[in-house]
Design an enzyme around this catalytic site. Structure first.
Site, PDB file in Angstrom:
ATOM      1  N   GLU A   1       0.065  -0.522   1.720  1.00 13.05           N
ATOM      2  CA  GLU A   1       0.194  -0.516   0.264  1.00 13.05           C
ATOM      3  C   GLU A   1       1.677  -0.712  -0.056  1.00 13.05           C
ATOM      4  OE1 GLU A   1      -0.601   2.241  -3.708  1.00 13.05           O
ATOM      5  OE2 GLU A   1      -1.180   3.006  -1.723  1.00 13.05           O
TER       6      GLU A   1
ATOM      7  N   ARG B   1      -3.116   8.940  14.625  1.00 19.33           N
ATOM      8  CA  ARG B   1      -1.819   8.632  14.028  1.00 19.33           C
ATOM      9  C   ARG B   1      -0.694   8.926  15.029  1.00 19.33           C
ATOM     10  NH1 ARG B   1      -1.076   9.618   8.175  1.00 19.33           N
ATOM     11  NH2 ARG B   1       0.887  10.555   8.793  1.00 19.33           N
TER      12      ARG B   1
ATOM     13  N   LYS C   1       4.523   8.945   3.729  1.00 17.80           N
ATOM     14  CA  LYS C   1       5.263   8.049   2.839  1.00 17.80           C
ATOM     15  C   LYS C   1       5.498   8.697   1.475  1.00 17.80           C
ATOM     16  CE  LYS C   1       3.316   4.079   1.895  1.00 17.80           C
ATOM     17  NZ  LYS C   1       2.884   2.677   1.972  1.00 17.80           N
TER      18      LYS C   1
END
Length: 332
Positions: A64, A291, A301
């Site tokens: 994104e 992850r 983030k």
């Protein structure tokens, strides 16, 4: 690792040799008697052996554009691009730009530059979820027409409370069984800007008592009167990540949608959406992996953005930051 805009019928490269058919590939694999490096390799190898996806391997990296890449993204990048490269496939860079409130073109440019520095330059233009807004809208109307989606005009807090929780039953919206034509009319009104922001959402009609909270009538569209970094003011409604993601994969011909473990509970919804649409039988498969986390290091983030916004660090390229820009400035 190069990107291709459109997937093509290609077969894996083993060593220095390219194989023109899946039979040649199977023979080579048997002769080499190679062992899979991990479970993702095993999945891809099995799909190639069985002829699923007609021998294609297409992955995607879908950031994104609301910040810059960090060390955790580096793992996802090497998995997504690496699997495609190892099996002679392609990996699409697709920006999931469905939230105009936080996204900027500068982040798009920065992510492309960071990918190149990491060793994965793109060939041609990147893809965007916003490329598919019209198709996603048409499919949303299809779900409404099938009775699989409805416009809910309750406020966000009420909808959230009615979803219940683990071990706590959900409460069905009073709008859940509104007539199809009424929902279609209201949805078209949402797109036309006739409803105020927050006045209504489009929800999938699944199961308000399901143990997986993701399937309790999730929101598909919400009203946002915000300029989009690519589409400007053309849209008053924007799809949620879950509605846009799997359908974007399907449009691009993605075969293996590789995600991190926090999306494990989303897989059922991913599959449900794809099952509602007139798509080929071999739809994308979502597979989750762990992850990358580092001791004493923030890899959220959202939290990194807070450090930048409140002035705790100089910026995204502060050498104390675990971003690729920060690591590069640190000397890597």
């Amino acid at each position: 690792s190069k990107l291709a805009r459109k997937p093509s019928n290609v077969f894996p490269i083993i060593g220095k040799m390219a194989y023109k058919s899946s039979n040649d590939w199977k023979k080579a694999m048997n002769e080499e008697k190679s062992e899979s490096l991990n479970f993702i390799h095993e999945i891809v190898e099995k799909d190639l052996e069985t002829g699923k996806y007609d021998g294609r391997v297409v992955t995607r990296f879908p950031p994104e554009p609301n910040g810059y890449l960090h060390i955790g993204h580096a793992k996802a990048i090497t998995v997504d691009f690496g699997i495609a490269e190892e099996f002679g496939g392609v990996c699409n860079l697709r920006f999931d730009d469905t939230n105009p409130d936080t996204e900027e073109t500068s982040y798009v440019d920065g992510i492309i530059a960071d990918l190149a520095w990491l060793g994965f330059p793109i060939d041609g233009e990147p893809l965007y979820a916003s490329d598919y807004f019209e198709q996603l809208y048409d499919w949303a109307e299809l779900l409404i027409s099938k009775g699989s989606a409805y416009v809910d005009e309750q406020d966000g807090e009420t909808i959230s409370a009615q979803r219940g929780g683990y071990g706590k039953p959900g409460i069905e919206s009073p709008y859940r069984d509104r007539p199809v034509e009424e929902s279609l009319e209201r949805f078209r009104g949402m797109r036309a800007g006739e409803l105020a922001e927050g006045a209504a959402v489009l929800r999938a009609k699944i199961d308000m008592q399901h143990e997986n909270m993701q399937l309790r009538d999730p929101v598909m569209y919400r009203i946002r009167n915000v300029e989009h970094h690519r589409t400007g003011s053309a849209w008053n409604i924007y799809p949620t990540y879950d509605w846009a993601h799997g359908q974007s994969d399907a449009i691009e011909g993605v075969t293996h949608s590789l995600c991190t473990l926090e999306f494990d509970s989303h897989r059922a919804l991913y599959d449900w959406y794809l099952g509602q649409l007139p798509l080929p039988s071999d739809t994308p498969r979502q597979t989750e992996f762990a992850r990358l986390e580092l001791t004493h290091t923030v890899t959220s983030k959202r939290r990194l953005a807070t450090l930048v916004a409140d002035g705790t660090v100089e910026g995204w390229n502060d050498p104390r930051m675990p971003t690729l820009r920060g690591l590069r400035r640190r000397g890597y």
